[in-house]
Design a protein around this motif. Sequence first.
Motif, PDB file in Angstrom:
ATOM      1  N   ALA A 147     -11.427  11.274   3.115  1.00 17.82           N
ATOM      2  CA  ALA A 147     -10.464  11.642   4.152  1.00 17.82           C
ATOM      3  C   ALA A 147     -10.062  10.416   4.971  1.00 17.82           C
ATOM      4  O   ALA A 147      -8.896  10.241   5.316  1.00 17.82           O
ATOM      5  N   ALA A 148     -11.013   9.549   5.265  1.00 16.80           N
ATOM      6  CA  ALA A 148     -10.732   8.351   6.057  1.00 16.80           C
ATOM      7  C   ALA A 148      -9.913   7.328   5.272  1.00 16.80           C
ATOM      8  O   ALA A 148      -9.234   6.496   5.860  1.00 16.80           O
ATOM      9  N   ALA A 149      -9.969   7.397   3.935  1.00 19.63           N
ATOM     10  CA  ALA A 149      -9.243   6.432   3.100  1.00 19.63           C
ATOM     11  C   ALA A 149      -7.739   6.559   3.260  1.00 19.63           C
ATOM     12  O   ALA A 149      -7.006   5.617   2.984  1.00 19.63           O
ATOM     13  N   THR A 150      -7.279   7.706   3.725  1.00 17.78           N
ATOM     14  CA  THR A 150      -5.841   7.916   3.904  1.00 17.78           C
ATOM     15  C   THR A 150      -5.361   7.531   5.297  1.00 17.78           C
ATOM     16  O   THR A 150      -4.175   7.623   5.580  1.00 17.78           O
ATOM     17  N   THR A 151      -6.282   7.103   6.171  1.00 20.11           N
ATOM     18  CA  THR A 151      -5.901   6.739   7.535  1.00 20.11           C
ATOM     19  C   THR A 151      -5.485   5.276   7.589  1.00 20.11           C
ATOM     20  O   THR A 151      -5.582   4.549   6.607  1.00 20.11           O
ATOM     21  N   SER A 152      -5.078   4.835   8.764  1.00 19.58           N
ATOM     22  CA  SER A 152      -4.622   3.448   8.916  1.00 19.58           C
ATOM     23  C   SER A 152      -5.780   2.448   8.892  1.00 19.58           C
ATOM     24  O   SER A 152      -5.575   1.279   8.599  1.00 19.58           O
ATOM     25  N   GLN A 153      -6.996   2.898   9.218  1.00 20.74           N
ATOM     26  CA  GLN A 153      -8.158   2.013   9.197  1.00 20.74           C
ATOM     27  C   GLN A 153      -9.267   2.631   8.339  1.00 20.74           C
ATOM     28  O   GLN A 153     -10.265   3.127   8.856  1.00 20.74           O
ATOM     29  N   PRO A 154      -9.110   2.593   7.003  1.00 17.50           N
ATOM     30  CA  PRO A 154     -10.122   3.207   6.145  1.00 17.50           C
ATOM     31  C   PRO A 154     -11.417   2.407   6.122  1.00 17.50           C
ATOM     32  O   PRO A 154     -11.404   1.184   6.243  1.00 17.50           O
ATOM     33  N   VAL A 155     -12.533   3.134   6.023  1.00 18.85           N
ATOM     34  CA  VAL A 155     -13.833   2.485   5.889  1.00 18.85           C
ATOM     35  C   VAL A 155     -13.931   1.849   4.508  1.00 18.85           C
ATOM     36  O   VAL A 155     -14.369   0.711   4.364  1.00 18.85           O
ATOM     37  N   LEU A 156     -13.527   2.597   3.497  1.00 24.55           N
ATOM     38  CA  LEU A 156     -13.473   2.131   2.110  1.00 24.55           C
ATOM     39  C   LEU A 156     -12.120   2.520   1.524  1.00 24.55           C
ATOM     40  O   LEU A 156     -11.548   3.532   1.906  1.00 24.55           O
ATOM     41  N   THR A 157     -11.644   1.748   0.558  1.00 21.08           N
ATOM     42  CA  THR A 157     -10.405   2.114  -0.119  1.00 21.08           C
ATOM     43  C   THR A 157     -10.697   3.230  -1.112  1.00 21.08           C
ATOM     44  O   THR A 157     -11.852   3.462  -1.486  1.00 21.08           O
ATOM     45  N   SER A 158      -9.646   3.900  -1.542  1.00 17.86           N
ATOM     46  CA  SER A 158      -9.817   4.979  -2.529  1.00 17.86           C
ATOM     47  C   SER A 158     -10.457   4.452  -3.803  1.00 17.86           C
ATOM     48  O   SER A 158     -11.291   5.127  -4.410  1.00 17.86           O
TER      49      SER A 158
END
Length: 164
Positions: A49-60
């Motif tokens: 879910a975070a990968a789609t935000t402007s500051q992802p923890v990890l890339t997809s």
Amino acid sequence: ALESTKASELDLEKGLEMRKWVLSGILASEETYLSHLEALLLPMKPLKAAATTSQPVLTSQQIETIFFKVPELYEFPSSINGEITPRRQSMTVKKGEHRQLLKDSFMVELAEGARKLRHVFLFTDLLLCTKLKKQSGGKTQQYDCKWYIPLTDLSFQMVDELEA
């Protein structure tokens, strides 16, 4: 002949005990394996879910590499073992009544200005918000209940009402 029969019965009993011991060891290792796969799935959902935000923890791509085939491996046995599913999805509410799990998912709750990761469960009659407890070893997941609301008490506000 009687001694021979007793000896063969003892050998048979010893063989059955050994088989039981081996099978219980296999079962224990499979349960541990499943609990570890389940533990891997927990951080995967919010990371995706975070990968789609402007500051992802990890890339997809990084998520796909780290968690390669974990969902598929977890979904072994679950579809084969019909005994686990009813126990996990149904819990007794009152005598004769059952609460069915419809969906569960992770979400971020904004509480007192801080963002908190929550695991939300939608049951047939209840919405439950929990916090996953820290776990050690191969133990099953445990949750702290943060809040819950019966679906009969749940109301929604339209977006234009909120803006006003």
